[in-house]
Design a protein around this motif. Sequence first.
Motif, mmCIF file in Angstrom:
data_model
loop_
_atom_site.group_PDB
_atom_site.id
_atom_site.type_symbol
_atom_site.label_atom_id
_atom_site.label_comp_id
_atom_site.label_asym_id
_atom_site.label_seq_id
_atom_site.Cartn_x
_atom_site.Cartn_y
_atom_site.Cartn_z
ATOM 1 N N LEU A 1 1.211 -1.339 -0.375
ATOM 2 C CA LEU A 1 0.070 0.075 0.338
ATOM 3 C C LEU A 1 0.872 1.278 0.298
ATOM 4 O O LEU A 1 0.923 2.082 -0.517
ATOM 5 C CB LEU A 1 -0.631 0.009 0.618
ATOM 6 C CG LEU A 1 -2.216 -0.563 1.439
ATOM 7 C CD1 LEU A 1 -2.831 -0.945 2.562
ATOM 8 C CD2 LEU A 1 -2.786 -0.647 0.152
ATOM 9 N N LEU A 2 1.830 1.731 0.339
ATOM 10 C CA LEU A 2 2.843 2.099 0.471
ATOM 11 C C LEU A 2 3.146 2.289 -0.489
ATOM 12 O O LEU A 2 3.266 3.977 -0.972
ATOM 13 C CB LEU A 2 3.768 2.245 1.941
ATOM 14 C CG LEU A 2 3.232 2.272 3.080
ATOM 15 C CD1 LEU A 2 4.248 2.017 4.657
ATOM 16 C CD2 LEU A 2 2.354 3.860 3.671
ATOM 17 N N VAL B 1 2.596 1.785 -3.315
ATOM 18 C CA VAL B 1 1.118 2.286 -4.578
ATOM 19 C C VAL B 1 0.501 3.488 -4.736
ATOM 20 O O VAL B 1 1.256 4.570 -4.816
ATOM 21 C CB VAL B 1 0.214 1.153 -4.366
ATOM 22 C CG1 VAL B 1 -0.585 1.090 -6.070
ATOM 23 C CG2 VAL B 1 0.995 -0.384 -5.599
ATOM 24 N N GLY B 2 0.244 3.314 -2.842
ATOM 25 C CA GLY B 2 -0.395 5.003 -2.448
ATOM 26 C C GLY B 2 0.431 6.276 -2.721
ATOM 27 O O GLY B 2 0.177 7.009 -3.102
ATOM 28 N N LEU B 3 1.642 5.894 -1.421
ATOM 29 C CA LEU B 3 2.470 6.454 -1.141
ATOM 30 C C LEU B 3 4.085 6.981 -3.190
ATOM 31 O O LEU B 3 4.693 7.805 -2.582
ATOM 32 C CB LEU B 3 2.924 6.933 0.159
ATOM 33 C CG LEU B 3 1.882 7.044 1.292
ATOM 34 C CD1 LEU B 3 2.516 6.996 2.512
ATOM 35 C CD2 LEU B 3 0.696 8.521 0.401
ATOM 36 N N GLY B 4 4.359 6.102 -3.328
ATOM 37 C CA GLY B 4 4.893 5.903 -4.126
ATOM 38 C C GLY B 4 6.663 5.828 -3.521
ATOM 39 O O GLY B 4 7.881 6.301 -3.756
#
Length: 140
Positions: A76-77, A79-82
């Motif tokens: 998630l980190l 994908v979500g925050l790059g």
Amino acid sequence: MSDIDHNKGSIADLIGDLANDITSLFRKEVQLAKTEASEKVEQVVDASQGLAVGGVLAIGAVGVFLAALVTGLSALLVVGLGMTDATANFIASLVVAVVVGGIAWAFIQRSLSALKASRLNLNRTAHSLARDAEVAKESI
């Protein structure tokens, strides 16, 4: 039988009865102490079971869920925050460790508080034995 002989027999009987009563009383107090100690052992066993559950949950969480949670949060980190994989893995591991450690700590603290020595003393029996000793001293 004279009055003196009769009184001697009565005093001897009274002393004998008193000795029997005191012996019986102390036997009952010992039985009470055993019963009370048994209750305290049950409390220790119950608290120990809570400690075991907390320990098993902590080990199970670390052994089984930790890797899956770290991997999922890391993804998630990324994908979500790059974030980079290394940074996301580090942050995810830290977050999961803190949450699982907090749950384990809560179980352990609750169980340890149940084991405090103040709950394990035999107050009722000690008080009763002291009272009986005073009565026995006064009777003799």
